[in-house]
Structure formats: C-alpha cells, structure tokens
Design a protein around this motif. Sequence first.
Motif, PDB file in Angstrom:
ATOM      1  N   LEU A  10       0.705  -1.012   0.081  1.00 29.86           N
ATOM      2  CA  LEU A  10      -0.116   0.017  -0.040  1.00 29.86           C
ATOM      3  C   LEU A  10       0.815   1.243   0.009  1.00 29.86           C
ATOM      4  N   GLU A  11       2.088   1.103  -0.288  1.00 27.31           N
ATOM      5  CA  GLU A  11       2.995   2.327  -0.287  1.00 27.31           C
ATOM      6  C   GLU A  11       2.679   3.541  -1.246  1.00 27.31           C
ATOM      7  N   PRO A  12       1.953   3.072  -2.430  1.00 33.10           N
ATOM      8  CA  PRO A  12       1.679   4.235  -3.480  1.00 33.10           C
ATOM      9  C   PRO A  12       0.491   4.940  -2.659  1.00 33.10           C
ATOM     10  N   LEU A  13      -0.346   4.434  -1.478  1.00 32.39           N
ATOM     11  CA  LEU A  13      -1.376   5.242  -1.300  1.00 32.39           C
ATOM     12  C   LEU A  13      -0.808   6.284  -0.191  1.00 32.39           C
ATOM     13  N   TRP A  14       0.015   5.630   0.756  1.00 35.98           N
ATOM     14  CA  TRP A  14       0.566   6.449   1.862  1.00 35.98           C
ATOM     15  C   TRP A  14       1.494   7.503   1.574  1.00 35.98           C
ATOM     16  N   THR A  15       2.233   7.196   0.485  1.00 35.39           N
ATOM     17  CA  THR A  15       3.436   7.950   0.223  1.00 35.39           C
ATOM     18  C   THR A  15       2.938   9.295  -0.485  1.00 35.39           C
ATOM     19  N   VAL A  16       1.730   9.247  -1.293  1.00 32.40           N
ATOM     20  CA  VAL A  16       1.265  10.142  -1.818  1.00 32.40           C
ATOM     21  C   VAL A  16       0.666  11.504  -1.039  1.00 32.40           C
ATOM     22  N   LYS A  17       0.392  10.848  -0.014  1.00 32.64           N
ATOM     23  CA  LYS A  17      -0.126  11.636   1.046  1.00 32.64           C
ATOM     24  C   LYS A  17       0.703  12.091   2.278  1.00 32.64           C
ATOM     25  N   GLU A  18       2.004  11.610   1.891  1.00 30.22           N
ATOM     26  CA  GLU A  18       3.181  11.929   2.791  1.00 30.22           C
ATOM     27  C   GLU A  18       2.943  11.502   4.335  1.00 30.22           C
ATOM     28  N   ILE A  19       2.191  10.174   4.389  1.00 28.73           N
ATOM     29  CA  ILE A  19       1.983   9.814   5.889  1.00 28.73           C
ATOM     30  C   ILE A  19       3.063   9.234   6.418  1.00 28.73           C
ATOM     31  N   ASN A  20       3.354   9.239   7.525  1.00 26.17           N
ATOM     32  CA  ASN A  20       4.542   8.797   8.398  1.00 26.17           C
ATOM     33  C   ASN A  20       4.251   7.498   8.826  1.00 26.17           C
ATOM     34  N   MET A  21       4.633   6.155   8.602  1.00 27.02           N
ATOM     35  CA  MET A  21       4.520   4.888   9.227  1.00 27.02           C
ATOM     36  C   MET A  21       5.207   4.649  10.136  1.00 27.02           C
ATOM     37  N   ASP A  22       4.636   4.340  11.314  1.00 31.42           N
ATOM     38  CA  ASP A  22       5.417   3.836  12.492  1.00 31.42           C
ATOM     39  C   ASP A  22       4.995   2.346  12.665  1.00 31.42           C
ATOM     40  N   VAL A  23       6.116   1.452  12.368  1.00 39.25           N
ATOM     41  CA  VAL A  23       5.767   0.132  12.319  1.00 39.25           C
ATOM     42  C   VAL A  23       6.729  -0.636  13.479  1.00 39.25           C
ATOM     43  N   ASP A  24       5.862  -1.119  14.351  1.00 39.94           N
ATOM     44  CA  ASP A  24       6.686  -1.655  15.588  1.00 39.94           C
ATOM     45  C   ASP A  24       6.090  -2.957  15.871  1.00 39.94           C
ATOM     46  N   LEU A  25       6.707  -4.392  15.101  1.00 42.30           N
ATOM     47  CA  LEU A  25       6.260  -5.381  15.027  1.00 42.30           C
ATOM     48  C   LEU A  25       7.159  -6.629  15.758  1.00 42.30           C
ATOM     49  N   GLU A  26       6.819  -7.331  16.715  1.00 40.04           N
ATOM     50  CA  GLU A  26       7.253  -8.423  17.273  1.00 40.04           C
ATOM     51  C   GLU A  26       7.237  -9.677  16.314  1.00 40.04           C
ATOM     52  N   ALA A  27       8.223 -10.504  16.193  1.00 39.67           N
ATOM     53  CA  ALA A  27       8.473 -11.789  15.497  1.00 39.67           C
ATOM     54  C   ALA A  27       7.428 -12.410  16.195  1.00 39.67           C
ATOM     55  N   ILE A  28       6.428 -12.854  15.409  1.00 45.04           N
ATOM     56  CA  ILE A  28       5.271 -13.572  15.723  1.00 45.04           C
ATOM     57  C   ILE A  28       4.766 -14.820  14.682  1.00 45.04           C
ATOM     58  N   THR A  29       4.715 -16.044  15.101  1.00 38.97           N
ATOM     59  CA  THR A  29       4.304 -17.222  14.042  1.00 38.97           C
ATOM     60  C   THR A  29       2.846 -17.438  14.588  1.00 38.97           C
ATOM     61  N   VAL A  30       1.953 -17.074  13.347  1.00 41.27           N
ATOM     62  CA  VAL A  30       0.489 -17.640  13.571  1.00 41.27           C
ATOM     63  C   VAL A  30       0.086 -18.921  12.745  1.00 41.27           C
ATOM     64  N   HIS A  31      -0.981 -19.441  13.312  1.00 40.87           N
ATOM     65  CA  HIS A  31      -1.653 -20.416  12.504  1.00 40.87           C
ATOM     66  C   HIS A  31      -3.028 -20.022  11.719  1.00 40.87           C
ATOM     67  N   ALA A  32      -2.985 -19.540  10.886  1.00 40.31           N
ATOM     68  CA  ALA A  32      -4.095 -19.179  10.278  1.00 40.31           C
ATOM     69  C   ALA A  32      -4.352 -19.334   8.567  1.00 40.31           C
ATOM     70  N   ASP A  33      -5.470 -18.650   8.125  1.00 35.58           N
ATOM     71  CA  ASP A  33      -5.414 -18.595   6.812  1.00 35.58           C
ATOM     72  C   ASP A  33      -4.805 -17.244   6.230  1.00 35.58           C
ATOM     73  N   LYS A  34      -3.975 -17.267   5.539  1.00 33.59           N
ATOM     74  CA  LYS A  34      -2.993 -16.124   5.147  1.00 33.59           C
ATOM     75  C   LYS A  34      -3.781 -15.223   4.058  1.00 33.59           C
ATOM     76  N   ASP A  35      -4.591 -15.800   3.240  1.00 27.94           N
ATOM     77  CA  ASP A  35      -5.031 -15.066   2.313  1.00 27.94           C
ATOM     78  C   ASP A  35      -6.213 -14.198   2.796  1.00 27.94           C
ATOM     79  N   GLN A  36      -7.001 -14.823   4.046  1.00 29.32           N
ATOM     80  CA  GLN A  36      -8.063 -14.114   4.542  1.00 29.32           C
ATOM     81  C   GLN A  36      -7.300 -12.963   5.443  1.00 29.32           C
ATOM     82  N   LEU A  37      -6.348 -13.343   6.089  1.00 29.20           N
ATOM     83  CA  LEU A  37      -5.852 -12.465   6.859  1.00 29.20           C
ATOM     84  C   LEU A  37      -5.169 -11.159   6.087  1.00 29.20           C
ATOM     85  N   ASP A  38      -4.486 -11.486   5.034  1.00 28.84           N
ATOM     86  CA  ASP A  38      -3.899 -10.408   4.244  1.00 28.84           C
ATOM     87  C   ASP A  38      -5.321  -9.423   3.950  1.00 28.84           C
TER      88      ASP A  38
END
Length: 435
Positions: free
Chosen positions: A301-329
């Motif tokens: 989604l970078e083209p959407l937030w860069t055009v509005k010059e939005i600051n993305m603050d990403v803080d993610l822990e390493a997490i493994t899940v057991h789920a439907d990847k396409d749906q959570l996408d």
Amino acid sequence: MLSLFAAFIFSTWMFEGRTHHFIEETLVKDANTIIEAYQSNPSAELGSFVQSFSGLSLYSIQLYNKEGAPLLEDKEPMHVQQSHIKQVLGGSIARTLDTETHGLPMVGVPFTVKGDPYALFLTLDKNTVEEEQENMPWIHALYILVLFIGSFLILIAARYVVNPITRLTEATKKMAKGTFDFTTLPTNRRDEIGQLSVSFHDMAKELAKLDQMRQDFVSSVSHEIQSPLTSISGFSKALKQKQMSDESRLRYLTIIEEESERLSRLGQNLLQLSYLQQEKHPLKAAAYRLDEQLRRVVITLEPLWTVKEINMDVDLEAITVHADKDQLDQVWINLLSNAIKFTAPHGTIRIQSIGKAHQNIVSITDSGIGIPEEELVHIFKPFHKVDKARSSSVKGNGLGLSIVKQIVEMHNGEIQVSSSLGSGTTFTVTLPREN
C-alpha cells in the motif's frame, strides 16, 4: 369426558368385584362359625340349630343332606343348582351367584355330622339387600354429580391450558405473515406455558431485528447499486450528443469506468460476505510469520500513503501464527487502507504487533478524523458509513469492516475499535495463539 366416563365404569366394576369377593369371604367365615358352634354342642338337633341362625342374621341359610334335599324352611327360597350342592357334598367350597336375586354372592361350605356329609349354603338376606338397593339411586346420582362436577372442573382447567396455546398458535400464524409484535402472550405465568411464551416472545423480537436488518440491507444494496447506475446512465446519454469536446468525452468515459468498477467491487464484496457467512466455510490454515505479512501489506500500500506523505510507524514483534494467510491479508489491507483513507496528509499511522502467552494482538492506529462515539456500535454492520450523506469523495461501499469482522471471528478472534472525534482511531485485532 370420555376418560372420566371410562374411569367411572372401570372403578365401579372394580368396586363391585372387590365387594363380591369381600362378601364371599365373609359368608365362608360365618358359615364356618356356625359349623364350629354346632360341633361344640353336637347333642343339639342339626336342623333346629342351624334354623335358629337364619332368624338372627342378615343371611339366608339353607342346609342340604347327602341326597341334596333342603332341611330348612326358607322365607325366600334359595336358588342353588344341584351341581353346586354335589360339589359341596364332595368336600369343596362352592362360590357362585344367586341369579334370581340380582346376582348376589352365595357360598356353600361342607361339613360332616356322624359320618354323614352336609352342605351349608349362605347368601345375603333378600329383604336386607332390597333395602340397600332402595338407596342405590341416591348413590348413582351422587356418582353422576361427581362425574359432571369433575368434568366441569377439567374443562375449566383445560381452557386454562388451551387458551394460551391457542394464542401462541395465532401468534405463530401472524409471524408467518411477517408480524412480530406480540403483546397479548401470557408471559407472566410461571409454568411451562409461561416459559414457552417468554421464549416465543424473545424469538419474535430477534426475528423482528433480523427482519429490520434484512430490510436495511436490501435498502442499502439498492442504494449502492442505484447510485453508480444513475451515473452510468446519465453520462452514457450525454455521450450521445454529437457536439462534445474530446476532453469532456474522456472525462465522462472515465466516470463511467470508475462507476462500473465500483459496481464490480460491490458485487465481489457481497459474494465474499455471503461466502464467509456460510457455517461450514473451510479455513486453509497454515503456520507463517505474522510480522512479515504486516510488513508486506505496508509495502503493497506504499503508493497510497506516500502520495499523502503519511508517516508509517511500524513496531512488530516476531510472531508465528496458524491461520488462513489469504484471508488475514484482506483484514490487514482493509484496515490499513481505511487508516490511510481517513488520515490527513502528513499524518501518522502506527502498526504494532505483540505476542502474549495465549494470544497475539495487532493494533492499527491513525491520526485521522476519528469516529463519533454513537457510531462505534454500528461500525461493523454491512453498508454502514459514518458519513451519512454517503459522500462520493470517500470511496467504499460499507462492506469492508463487515468482511474483516467475519474473517477475524472465523479465526476465533475478536476485533475492537476505539476512537474519539478529531483525534484518530485504533482497531485492535486479537487472535488466539497456538500452544
């Protein structure tokens, strides 16, 4: 009424049977008493001795010798068959009915005097029985009175039970015709019918809510479809005009294309929502890194937030899940797209993931316009939009968050939203963690 009548006949039959048996046993006992009395005074003349009992008791008594001839004088003759006399002379007790006296019980008891067999027969005195029978009409009248009083009380009780059921039946017929407002049901009763009425009333209220939701859904779908169709129809008619600049023609064609895409997205979302709401919808679950998935969505989604010059603050822990990847996408793309859509230029969006003992938590927070507090309870309903005018300046058909909620719940998770008008919104998704 039939049950009471049958019970009356059956109880009368049982009573008469038990009464006859009681009388027979009493007659046998009294006959043995007479025999024992004579045996204790054997010097007395047998006929006179037995005859004396006949005048002092409630019984008619007859004594037969070994030839079967009666030895006593009877005020009323006792009708005894020769076969019964022979039976008693043979040493057996005879139990029979005197058919000439309306079927009164009669018994014959054997005994021996100086080696000669005798048969002593006893039955109830006919005069005494007739006196009792004079009272029988009153007893029968009492039985009939009890029968009718009992029937009347049962009819009242049945009416007390049947009336609420009748009302429930009428309410069911009304419900089948689409009426869900029932105020006359007996919900104050404390018995099973009262509980049934309360359950029926609650069901009616829930069905009324579902019916209202259905009407709102149809209305929303109609509105969402009608709006682009109106635009397509209007601009198609405008294109028929011969005198039109190429610039205007291109602009009209662009609007028609956008509205067609809008209709296509609406159809796809409706199909997907219907598919997700199926009870046996299969999940293609697999283990994968949730933090890597979130980073990939941010990059997508970078083209959407860069055009509005939005600051993305990403803080993610390493997490493994057991789920439907396409749906959570789709969940993360939808939530992040909404955050970008409603965040002003140069704003900030924070994406955070935390792994705990029994759950994984993902939160997406924007610094956008926020959501009014009264709208938060409706935010996940299909076609609900915070902008009441359904402004075309913000694209969307109001199905995205409904799809998100459905997918999260299929993963046994939950989604929550917190917001205040003018200071941003936070969506928090909690997924169970595999042990």
